[in-house]
Each structure stands twice: as structure tokens, then as C-alpha cells.
Design an enzyme around this catalytic site. Structure first.
Site, short mmCIF file in Angstrom:
data_model
loop_
_atom_site.label_atom_id
_atom_site.label_comp_id
_atom_site.label_asym_id
_atom_site.label_seq_id
_atom_site.Cartn_x
_atom_site.Cartn_y
_atom_site.Cartn_z
N SER A 70 -16.86 9.23 22.80
CA SER A 70 -16.17 10.18 21.41
C SER A 70 -16.73 11.23 21.35
O SER A 70 -16.24 12.10 21.05
CB SER A 70 -16.21 9.02 20.35
OG SER A 70 -15.66 8.07 20.50
N THR A 120 -17.38 11.92 16.13
CA THR A 120 -16.63 12.51 16.06
C THR A 120 -16.82 13.26 14.81
O THR A 120 -16.04 14.65 15.35
CB THR A 120 -15.95 11.52 15.71
OG1 THR A 120 -15.42 10.33 17.19
CG2 THR A 120 -14.51 11.97 15.25
N ASP A 133 -8.95 9.35 19.31
CA ASP A 133 -9.68 10.70 20.92
C ASP A 133 -9.52 9.42 21.72
O ASP A 133 -9.88 10.17 23.02
CB ASP A 133 -11.38 10.55 20.35
CG ASP A 133 -12.31 9.32 19.72
OD1 ASP A 133 -11.62 7.63 19.28
OD2 ASP A 133 -13.31 8.81 19.70
#
Length: 504
Positions: free
Chosen positions: A136, A200, A422
Site C-alpha cells: 500500500s 495509504t 490501490d
């Protein structure tokens, strides 16, 4: 002579015919064929990026089948596409030994012949996608900055020899979409259903060589110019929303990178509670709801222009809960186990963030993450995954409703909304059932043996508004890359996009 006269007469008739047509077009404006097309440049005053962490194409398909609807909220957006998620040096597992810096100029890849030209072309999803998956931090950095980086790193500029983890070094970093938005005077924010300092949300503001430098990330975020920060990671509450006997400042203080001392997490937390950088601190569910209710007031007074919202829960809003509600027989169902009652939903946090950010006359950029879709998918837990993706899709609906609201200045001519993942997590396979059967027939990994990690699968894009057309898959195999998400957002903010329109 006769031929010349005939030519003159014909020319007069042509000129007269053109005049009649022009008059006809003026008299009957619905005949748009005769109107001159207009080319207009549209720029985005508002950019809203929603990220379903770990949300693959088949996750959205499972949501649609579970709800038994023709389209989910995210699928109602005008344009649909799909993209690759690979990173740099994608073959190593990484760690603090230095492997995650190895060969930083070696890009990962995706082969459509092996993985599919579309997310649905090859069924079941092949084992090929087990290789080269991103994490991520690298994926978030690509979305935020438009550049591929290495595993575990946040917005790091690679260099040929790498950055050894066992000796001092100087690291260079990429600017992010938040940096560019703030340079234009726009308000900015990040919202997540997992700890606010997780990879993130961190990717959109923080610059550090390791994603688990939580203390450093928290410090950078807290002292940044972000107008809105919302998420989990409350040091005084556990995963069930109950007060701890002792606070846990892990997401505020712990650093794992070399040459970075642990932060004093308690001191950082106290600064947040006391309004550092002008943010009003909220942690009660009713405070989030008051911000979100749309009346333009907060506790009867003016709306704050900056907010730090910390839900009263540890790791996730709901996904990590383990509550004994006295009836374990239905725990396998969505909502079968009692929800935590003192935390807001991601949908509520989204509405609250939009109400705060819309006060800025220069517009805003905000990233909203359904982070626990990934956590549930790592566990191959279909029930929790559906709960999380339902909340995320409701957050998408909140955004769509906000854009369509005629009272806040937003519309699809000045707003860009993008919904992406993602990466994919869990290797979820397609299903052919609906309702609760989706849970019963869940299948993760080849032959349903269970995969608990990220994959290199193509993931979906849903978009609408300024410059959104650029993300559309125009044909099977029209694969975008995650770095293009940044480029479209940057284009929408900085230069806008041409739109050809025939007047009505």
C-alpha cells in the site's frame, strides 16, 4: 454567356438557401445541427479521490451480487476503466535488512497475456497474479505522486545504488497531489477507516523511507497544512471501542526505520487534542454526526475550518471488532455481530469532511480510504469484507450526493471524482450467486485454498467529472496505470481539460 448566367443564378440560390437555413436555425434553436460547436476548458475546483484498499474487480462484483442490484454506487459513475498496480523492485519480500531498496530502478510489470487484458478475461483468476504484488505504501505513492517507488517507501525518489538501510543516507522525495493543491490555495484532507497514520493516507502527505515509521508519519501529518485528518488509531480505545486500562500510542510514536528515534506519542496526541495547527479535535460519534448534518453549524456555532477527527477505536472502525452479542449463530452474516455503537461510519466521516472542506473558496482535494476492505481480505473474511465495502460504497454515494447538491457550488463541470483500488487483496474469485449465498460460496485463491496477501491483478477505476474521460477503457485491453490517476488529477487542477460540446 448562357453558362455564366446560369452560374450566377445558381450562386444566388445557394446564398439564399444558406440564409434560410441560418434563419431556420435561429427560429428553431433545437435544430442544433446548424449551431457552431463550442470548445470549453473545464478545471476542477474540487477533486475527490476514493480508494478501496485491496478492492479488486471481483470485490465490487461480490458487493453487487450480495446487494442484488444492477449497479453499485461506484459503478453509477460515468466512466469505467482498469489499471495496473505494480511497483519498483517488485520481486523481493523486503524488510529492514535493506532488500526493499535493492534494484530500485527495476520496474515491476503486468503481462495481459498471462493475467488478462481485462480483470474478467481469464477465469478463474490465474496464479500469475501472485507474483510481483505491490504494497500500500508504494501503491499509495504512485496514486499520490505519479511515480513508482519501492516497497514500504512513501514518495521516495529511487537512485541506482538504492538507499542502504544499515548506514546513514540522504533521501529525496516526490511532491504529492496535496502539495500541488495547497500551492493553489485549495483546502486538503485525508479520511480513512484505519489508523490515520497508516500507509495509504500517509502517502498523500508524508515522505519517509519506511511505512511503519508511524511516529514520524504522525508528526509530519499533524504539523502539515492538511485541513482535515480523520481516521482510527485512538490510543485510549480498543478494537471494540472500549476504554483501555492503559493507552497505546503505537500509531503515534513507533518508528522502525534506521536513524529515526521513536516519537513521544503522548505528547503528539496532547498537541492534537489542544488544537495544534488550528484543527478542532473531535472523537465522539455525535461530533462527527454534527459536522456531517449539513446545517452549517457545529454545536450551534460556526463550523470549524480545520478538524482532526479521531474515532474512539483502535485499528479499524468496525472490521476488527469482536463483540459478544449473545447470539453467535448469525455472526457469519453481514451485521450479524453487533456493531460498535460509539464510532462513526466512513460514510459519516466523508460527509463531515466535505462539510468542513467546502468552506474554502478556492476548493479542495480530499482522499477518502476504505482501508479495512484490505484487512478483511487479508483474513479472507467475506462477511467483514462486505461490511467494509458496503460502508465504502455508501461513502461514494455521499460524495455523489454532495456533488449533485445545488447549494454548495459543486457540479460535474467543476468537480472530479475518482474511485480506485490501490491493489487487489486475497485473490477473490468470481461468484454466480446472490445475497447471503455470496458469503457461503466465498472462494479466495485458486481452488479456494485461500490466499491472504496482495496480488498483481488489474483493479477497477470509476470516474466522473472534469478530465474523467481520460480514465475510461475505450476497448478491451485499454489498460491504464496507477500513476495516471495522479496525472489526471493534476491535469484537472492545473490546466483542465477541453470538452467539445454542441450548444442546445
Amino acid at each position: 454567356m448562357f453558362k455564366k448566367l446560369r452560374f450566377i443564378i445558381s450562386l444566388c440560390f445557394c446564398l439564399l438557401f444558406i440564409q434560410v437555413l441560418s434563419a431556420h436555425a435561429f427560429t428553431y434553436p433545437d435544430r442544433v445541427f446548424f449551431h457552431k460547436p463550442q470548445v470549453k476548458v473545464k478545471k476542477a475546483k474540487y477533486v475527490i479521490l476514493l480508494i478501496g484498499d485491496g478492492m479488486g474487480y471481483w470485490h465490487v462484483d461480490a458487493l453487487r451480487r450480495y446487494l442484488n442490484v444492477s449497479k453499485t454506487n461506484m459503478e453509477s459513475l460515468r466512466y469505467f476503466g482498469y489499471m495496473t498496480t505494480f511497483m519498483r523492485n517488485s520481486t523481493g519480500e523486503g524488510g529492514l535488512s535493506g532488500e526493499y531498496w535493492d534494484d530500485p530502478n527495476e520496474l515491476g510489470s503486468y503481462d495481459p497475456a498471462l493475467g488478462g487484458r481485462t480483470p474478467w478475461e481469464i477465469q478463474p483468476v490465474p496464479a500469475y497474479v501472485d507474483e510481483g504484488a505491490t504494497d500500500s505504501a508504494a501503491a499509495g505513492s504512485a496514486l499520490a505522486s505519479g511515480h513508482k517507488t519501492v516497497k514500504y517507501a512513501l514518495n521516495v525518489v529511487p537512485k541506482p545504488e538504492g538507499y542502504p538501510a544499515d548506514e546513514p543516507f540522504t533521501v529525496k522525495y516526490y511532491p504529492t497531489i496535496v502539495d500541488f493543491a495547497e500551492a493553489k490555495g485549495m483546502a486538503t484532507g485525508v479520511v480513512t477507516s484505519v489508523p490515520f497514520s497508516h500507509a495509504t493516507p500517509a502517502a498523500f502527505i508524508a515522505k519517509t523511507q519506511y511505512r511503519k515509521n508511524y511516529g514520524e508519519i504522525a508528526r509530519q501529518m499533524i504539523f502539515s497544512n492538511l485541513d482535515v485528518i480523520m481516521g482510527a488509531g485512538h490510543p485510549y480505545y480498543d478494537d471494540n471501542g472500549n476504554l483501555r486500562e492503559e493507552p497505546n500510542f503505537y500509531y503515534w510514536s513507533r518508528n522502525k526505520g534506521p536513524y529515526i528515534d521513536d516519537e513521544d506519542g503522548e505528547a503528539l496526541y496532547e498537541k492534537v487534542v489542544n488544537g495544534v495547527r488550528g484543527r478542532v479535535f473531535v472523537d465522539k460519534k455525535e461530533d462527527f454526526e454534527d459536522l456531517a448534518d449539513g446545517d452549517g453549524l457545529f454545536h450551534g456555532g460556526p463550523m470549524p475550518r480545520r478538524v482532526f477527527g479521531l474515532a474512539q477505536v483502535a485499528n479499524t472502525l468496525q472490521a476488527s471488532r469482536n463483540i459478544d452479542d449473545g447470539d453467535p449463530s448469525d455472526d457469519w452474516k453481514v451485521g450479524g455481530q453487533a456493531f460498535i455503537t460509539n464510532v462513526p461510519s466512513l460514510e459519516t466521516m466523508t460527509r463531515a469532511a466535505l462539510e468542513v472542506l467546502e468552506q474554502d473558496e478556492d476548493g479542495f482535494f480530499v482522499m477518502i480510504e476504505g482501508g479495512a476492505i484490505d484487512w478483511a481480505s487479508h483474513a479472507n473474511n467475506m462477511t467483514r469484507m462486505l461490511e467494509e465495502i458496503i460502508d465504502f460504497d455508501n461513502a461514494v454515494k455521499a460524495v455523489i450526493d454532495w456533488v449533485n447538491d445545488p447549494n454548495n457550488g459543486s457540479n460535474w463541470d467543476n468537480t472530479l471524482v475518482v474511485v480506485v483500488a490501490d491493489h487487489e487483496t486475497g485473490h477473490l474469485q468470481p461468484l454466480n450467486v446472490t445475497g447471503d449465498e455470496v458469503i457461503k460460496e466465498q472462494c479466495w485463491g485458486l481452488n479456494c485454498e485461500g490466499w491472504h496477501h496482495h496480488t498483481n491483478s488489474l483493479v477497477p477505476i470509476y470516474a466522473q467529472g472534469v478530465c474523467a474521460r481520460a480514465l475510461k477503457a475505450k476497448y478491451d485491453g485499454d489498460i491504464k496505470d496507477n500513476t495516471q490517476i495522479f496525472k489526471v488529477m493534476y491535469q484537472a487542477i492545473e490546466r483542465g481539460c477541453y470538452e467539445l460540446r454542441i450548444p442546445e
